[in-house]
Design a protein around this motif. Structure first.
Motif, mmCIF file in Angstrom:
data_model
loop_
_atom_site.group_PDB
_atom_site.id
_atom_site.type_symbol
_atom_site.label_atom_id
_atom_site.label_comp_id
_atom_site.label_asym_id
_atom_site.label_seq_id
_atom_site.Cartn_x
_atom_site.Cartn_y
_atom_site.Cartn_z
ATOM 1 N N SER A 108 0.806 -1.160 -0.089
ATOM 2 C CA SER A 108 0.110 0.121 -0.043
ATOM 3 C C SER A 108 0.700 1.142 -0.014
ATOM 4 O O SER A 108 0.389 2.276 -0.292
ATOM 5 C CB SER A 108 -0.869 0.010 1.506
ATOM 6 O OG SER A 108 -0.009 0.256 2.309
ATOM 7 N N GLY A 109 2.204 1.131 0.286
ATOM 8 C CA GLY A 109 3.049 2.210 0.462
ATOM 9 C C GLY A 109 2.693 3.132 2.004
ATOM 10 O O GLY A 109 3.171 4.157 2.071
ATOM 11 N N ASN A 110 1.842 2.456 2.824
ATOM 12 C CA ASN A 110 1.683 3.201 4.146
ATOM 13 C C ASN A 110 2.490 2.731 5.251
ATOM 14 O O ASN A 110 3.096 1.571 5.159
ATOM 15 C CB ASN A 110 0.312 2.724 4.372
ATOM 16 C CG ASN A 110 -0.941 3.451 3.525
ATOM 17 O OD1 ASN A 110 -0.856 4.405 3.271
ATOM 18 N ND2 ASN A 110 -2.055 2.687 3.545
ATOM 19 N N THR A 111 2.918 3.728 6.083
ATOM 20 C CA THR A 111 3.781 3.256 7.355
ATOM 21 C C THR A 111 2.766 3.498 8.370
ATOM 22 O O THR A 111 2.174 4.323 8.563
ATOM 23 C CB THR A 111 4.750 4.215 7.372
ATOM 24 O OG1 THR A 111 5.678 3.952 6.160
ATOM 25 C CG2 THR A 111 5.626 3.982 8.750
ATOM 26 N N TYR A 112 2.602 2.301 9.384
ATOM 27 C CA TYR A 112 1.756 2.326 10.455
ATOM 28 C C TYR A 112 2.838 2.260 11.951
ATOM 29 O O TYR A 112 4.053 1.910 11.912
ATOM 30 C CB TYR A 112 0.843 1.118 10.452
ATOM 31 C CG TYR A 112 0.213 0.916 9.222
ATOM 32 C CD1 TYR A 112 -0.973 1.754 9.224
ATOM 33 C CD2 TYR A 112 0.818 0.478 8.161
ATOM 34 C CE1 TYR A 112 -1.763 1.603 7.997
ATOM 35 C CE2 TYR A 112 -0.258 0.020 7.128
ATOM 36 C CZ TYR A 112 -1.243 0.711 7.106
ATOM 37 O OH TYR A 112 -2.308 0.700 6.012
ATOM 38 N N ASN A 113 2.319 3.003 13.070
ATOM 39 C CA ASN A 113 2.834 2.495 14.215
ATOM 40 C C ASN A 113 2.821 1.114 14.363
ATOM 41 O O ASN A 113 1.910 0.600 13.925
ATOM 42 C CB ASN A 113 2.083 3.243 15.478
ATOM 43 C CG ASN A 113 2.327 4.778 15.127
ATOM 44 O OD1 ASN A 113 3.176 5.203 14.972
ATOM 45 N ND2 ASN A 113 1.083 5.265 15.786
ATOM 46 N N ASN A 125 2.977 -11.953 17.326
ATOM 47 C CA ASN A 125 1.915 -10.953 17.083
ATOM 48 C C ASN A 125 2.440 -9.516 16.443
ATOM 49 O O ASN A 125 3.312 -9.034 17.462
ATOM 50 C CB ASN A 125 0.938 -11.039 18.050
ATOM 51 C CG ASN A 125 0.186 -12.079 18.393
ATOM 52 O OD1 ASN A 125 0.047 -12.928 17.695
ATOM 53 N ND2 ASN A 125 -0.358 -12.375 19.715
ATOM 54 N N ILE A 126 1.877 -9.179 15.477
ATOM 55 C CA ILE A 126 2.431 -7.645 14.738
ATOM 56 C C ILE A 126 1.062 -6.892 14.950
ATOM 57 O O ILE A 126 0.221 -7.257 14.245
ATOM 58 C CB ILE A 126 2.950 -8.068 13.481
ATOM 59 C CG1 ILE A 126 4.104 -9.007 13.375
ATOM 60 C CG2 ILE A 126 3.267 -6.780 12.813
ATOM 61 C CD1 ILE A 126 5.295 -8.496 13.883
ATOM 62 N N ARG A 127 1.165 -5.783 15.688
ATOM 63 C CA ARG A 127 -0.180 -4.879 15.743
ATOM 64 C C ARG A 127 0.214 -3.704 15.184
ATOM 65 O O ARG A 127 1.184 -2.989 15.800
ATOM 66 C CB ARG A 127 -0.416 -4.862 17.394
ATOM 67 C CG ARG A 127 -1.553 -3.819 17.452
ATOM 68 C CD ARG A 127 -2.865 -4.641 17.590
ATOM 69 N NE ARG A 127 -4.073 -3.757 17.942
ATOM 70 C CZ ARG A 127 -5.138 -3.975 17.282
ATOM 71 N NH1 ARG A 127 -5.323 -5.054 16.590
ATOM 72 N NH2 ARG A 127 -6.286 -3.074 17.716
ATOM 73 N N ALA A 128 -0.100 -3.353 13.942
ATOM 74 C CA ALA A 128 0.076 -2.198 13.136
ATOM 75 C C ALA A 128 -1.404 -1.404 13.535
ATOM 76 O O ALA A 128 -2.629 -1.731 13.366
ATOM 77 C CB ALA A 128 -0.036 -2.465 11.735
ATOM 78 N N TYR A 129 -1.147 -0.002 13.793
ATOM 79 C CA TYR A 129 -2.242 0.790 14.029
ATOM 80 C C TYR A 129 -2.075 2.155 13.745
ATOM 81 O O TYR A 129 -0.780 2.879 13.479
ATOM 82 C CB TYR A 129 -2.656 0.747 15.510
ATOM 83 C CG TYR A 129 -1.483 1.061 16.422
ATOM 84 C CD1 TYR A 129 -1.357 2.346 16.782
ATOM 85 C CD2 TYR A 129 -0.595 -0.118 16.703
ATOM 86 C CE1 TYR A 129 -0.293 2.502 17.796
ATOM 87 C CE2 TYR A 129 0.453 0.227 17.673
ATOM 88 C CZ TYR A 129 0.799 1.625 18.228
ATOM 89 O OH TYR A 129 1.853 1.876 19.151
ATOM 90 N N PHE A 130 -3.125 3.216 13.643
ATOM 91 C CA PHE A 130 -2.773 4.760 13.501
ATOM 92 C C PHE A 130 -2.928 5.221 14.842
ATOM 93 O O PHE A 130 -4.050 4.824 15.398
ATOM 94 C CB PHE A 130 -3.799 5.215 12.615
ATOM 95 C CG PHE A 130 -3.609 5.050 11.265
ATOM 96 C CD1 PHE A 130 -2.331 5.490 10.579
ATOM 97 C CD2 PHE A 130 -4.091 4.240 10.165
ATOM 98 C CE1 PHE A 130 -1.913 5.483 9.090
ATOM 99 C CE2 PHE A 130 -3.689 4.249 8.963
ATOM 100 C CZ PHE A 130 -2.810 4.763 8.427
#
Length: 146
Positions: A108-113, A125-130
């Motif tokens: 997507s080209g997006n970077t997340y916390n 577990n990988i938790r990606a969030y805004f």
């Protein structure tokens, strides 16, 4: 009674040691949840990073290596996906939690916390969030045995 208390106390201590986690337990190669890629997690200084080291489909429709074409920075769109750092700047907090990092999604080209939690030796577990962790998505990666 004292002997039983000592035995119970000793068992508790050994159980805690058996389940204790080391900051470097996260190091190694991990298969993504969807199985299309593998990420090598490594340490630089006191921080943890991860780069894509394998793709199930490493080439595009023309037979050339896939590039980071969705990157918001036009200067970076020619980078190959294999070898691309996607995990950045994680620090170990305690109890199997690595946080304060970012994850980049080349699809997507997006970077997340992001926060990573070692569920067990071979499950991450990988938790990606805004913004806050409640507004995100978790996927589970599996360790690739060498």
């Amino acid at each position: 009674m004292k002997k039983q208390a000592f035995i119970i106390f000793t068992l508790i201590i050994f159980a805690q040691l058996a389940f204790a986690q080391n900051a470097d337990d996260i190091l190694g190669k991990w298969q993504s949840a969807h199985g299309s890629g593998q990420i090598q997690i490594y340490k630089k200084g006191n921080l943890y990073y991860g780069k894509i080291v394998w793709l199930r489909e490493p080439n595009d429709d023309t037979g050339k290596p896939k590039r980071d074409i969705k990157n918001p920075s036009q200067n970076l769109r020619s980078r190959p996906i294999v070898g691309l750092d996607v995990l950045h700047g994680f620090s170990y907090k305690n109890k199997g939690i690595w946080s304060d990092g970012k994850i980049y999604d080349p699809k997507s080209g997006n970077t997340y916390n992001c926060q990573m939690t070692l569920q067990e030796k071979n499950k991450l577990n990988i938790r990606a969030y805004f913004g806050i962790s409640l507004l995100g998505k978790t996927e589970t990666w599996t360790r690739v045995e060498s």
